[in-house]
Design an enzyme around this catalytic site. Sequence first.
Site, PDB file in Angstrom:
ATOM      1  N   GLU A 233       0.845  -1.220   0.000  1.00 11.05           N
ATOM      2  CA  GLU A 233       0.000   0.000   0.000  1.00 11.05           C
ATOM      3  C   GLU A 233       0.870   1.257   0.000  1.00 11.05           C
ATOM      4  O   GLU A 233       1.706   1.453   0.889  1.00 11.05           O
ATOM      5  CB  GLU A 233      -0.938  -0.025   1.211  1.00 11.05           C
TER       6      GLU A 233
ATOM      7  N   LYS B 202      -7.786  -1.331  11.076  1.00 11.11           N
ATOM      8  CA  LYS B 202      -7.126  -1.736   9.830  1.00 11.11           C
ATOM      9  C   LYS B 202      -5.883  -0.863   9.612  1.00 11.11           C
ATOM     10  O   LYS B 202      -4.833  -1.345   9.188  1.00 11.11           O
ATOM     11  CB  LYS B 202      -8.112  -1.600   8.663  1.00 11.11           C
TER      12      LYS B 202
ATOM     13  N   ASP C 163       4.078 -14.706  11.400  1.00  7.46           N
ATOM     14  CA  ASP C 163       2.815 -15.150  10.815  1.00  7.46           C
ATOM     15  C   ASP C 163       1.765 -14.042  10.990  1.00  7.46           C
ATOM     16  O   ASP C 163       1.164 -13.909  12.055  1.00  7.46           O
ATOM     17  CB  ASP C 163       2.406 -16.449  11.535  1.00  7.46           C
TER      18      ASP C 163
ATOM     19  N   HIS D 298      -2.474  10.415   0.417  1.00  8.93           N
ATOM     20  CA  HIS D 298      -2.650   9.084  -0.164  1.00  8.93           C
ATOM     21  C   HIS D 298      -2.544   9.143  -1.689  1.00  8.93           C
ATOM     22  O   HIS D 298      -1.851   8.347  -2.300  1.00  8.93           O
ATOM     23  CB  HIS D 298      -4.018   8.568   0.261  1.00  8.93           C
TER      24      HIS D 298
END
Length: 452
Positions: free
Chosen positions: A85, A280, A296, A393
């Site tokens: 991202e 998130k 993991d 962004h």
Amino acid sequence: MSKPIEGFSKLSKSEKIDWIVNTYFADKETAKTILKQYWNENSALQQLHDEFVENTITNYYLPFGVAPNFLINGKLYTIPMAIEESSVVAAASKAAKFWLDRGGFKAEVISTTKIGQVHFMYHGIHENLKRFFEEIKPRLFADTEFITYNMQKRGGGILDIQLMDKTDKLSGYYQLHATFETQNAMGANFINSCLEQFAKTFKSEAQRFDGFTEDEKNLQIVMSILSNYVPDCLVRAEVNCKIEDLNDDDITDVGEFAQKFIQAIEIAEIEPYRAVTHNKGIMNGIDAVVLATGNDFRAVEAGVHAYAAKNGQYTSLTHAEIKDGIFRFWMEIPLALGTVGGLTSLHPLVKLALEMLNNPTAKELMQIVAVAGLAQNFAAVKSLTTTGIQEGHMKMHLMNMLNQLNATNEEKIHMVDYFKTHVVTHHAVEEALLAFRIKNVDTQNHLSDSGI
Ligand code: MEV
């Protein structure tokens, strides 16, 4: 529709690729070229990657970025991040720099206990099972000594085993609920091996136990597996400073900023739709470091989200307050991480990432990862409550758009410069690039017309 294939895993790598390209691709040669272009030219390194999983046909690259200037408990770190991202590494670096001048991050490990369970069914008298468990418990420890020997030497091992009665939720359902300390290992293999041995001992000893009826002797082991819910493997990360020190380029009124920031956190605390997106953003930072250090991330994700819902409602993982003129922002999260075992000594980039972090212990890595999550959330909430996230962004996403439009390096330099003062949208980028290309052609025509 394609036909099922028998014995796919037994085919050679090139036979597998042939079957894939012949079955699914119109342009077989292009598909093959794309797959092969990601192979590593070092055949030993490629073989290492081939052998991580079954049926490997190529490698899947993710950018490996770094976020410098993280001051954590007085020590400076450059944090490695594997993520696709566009804005995540930039946001982490910005937050690191912001807090570098304000005392840095404080982090502490609260607990490191991990959990595993043997799930079994027993429909007899509870008291008989309890007596059996008490009698057999030392055998459960003794029979796993061949597994726990090395871990015990490193200060870890099995902490306790308890019998849990879950029959009020599911008829006949009981557990052996075990707690473990796994030191610098994530410990999944260690825990699962112990649990499978518990199950074997438990089952065979039950058949010999005089206090059971014939039916009771046939208790049924359903499964033995660690839990990725690790609420007692907990780390806390925090930043704080005087409200007036929050001042920077994006923040003109520090009081208003602090208040809006806290409101944003309060909204995430009570509104699950917002909490999921809020968390998130935290996981953007956490997963990237977890992945770069060979841990993991699915286990971490599952455990962290379960923790966010531990009181029955999904809520924000971070919290903030203003008290006595001090702005405080913190998070407590469960993180089961390892710095030995697994990929850590096998994957060259993972080894490199750990060395970049000064070969941390698992506890140090927990602190670094928690800080990356907190920093990411700080950057997101700061943008959301000030400039909005799209400005930053879309600037970061600009390069992806330019690549999609096959921009040359020269065009990229001009476009990045142009969009310093213009709003980035897909349409605006297309238009500006086209205008630049037309202008460039005109200039070249003009130069060649004038014989230059
Ligand atoms: C985007 O990947 C993450 C954010 O949506 C997080 C947030 O909203 O807090 C920006």
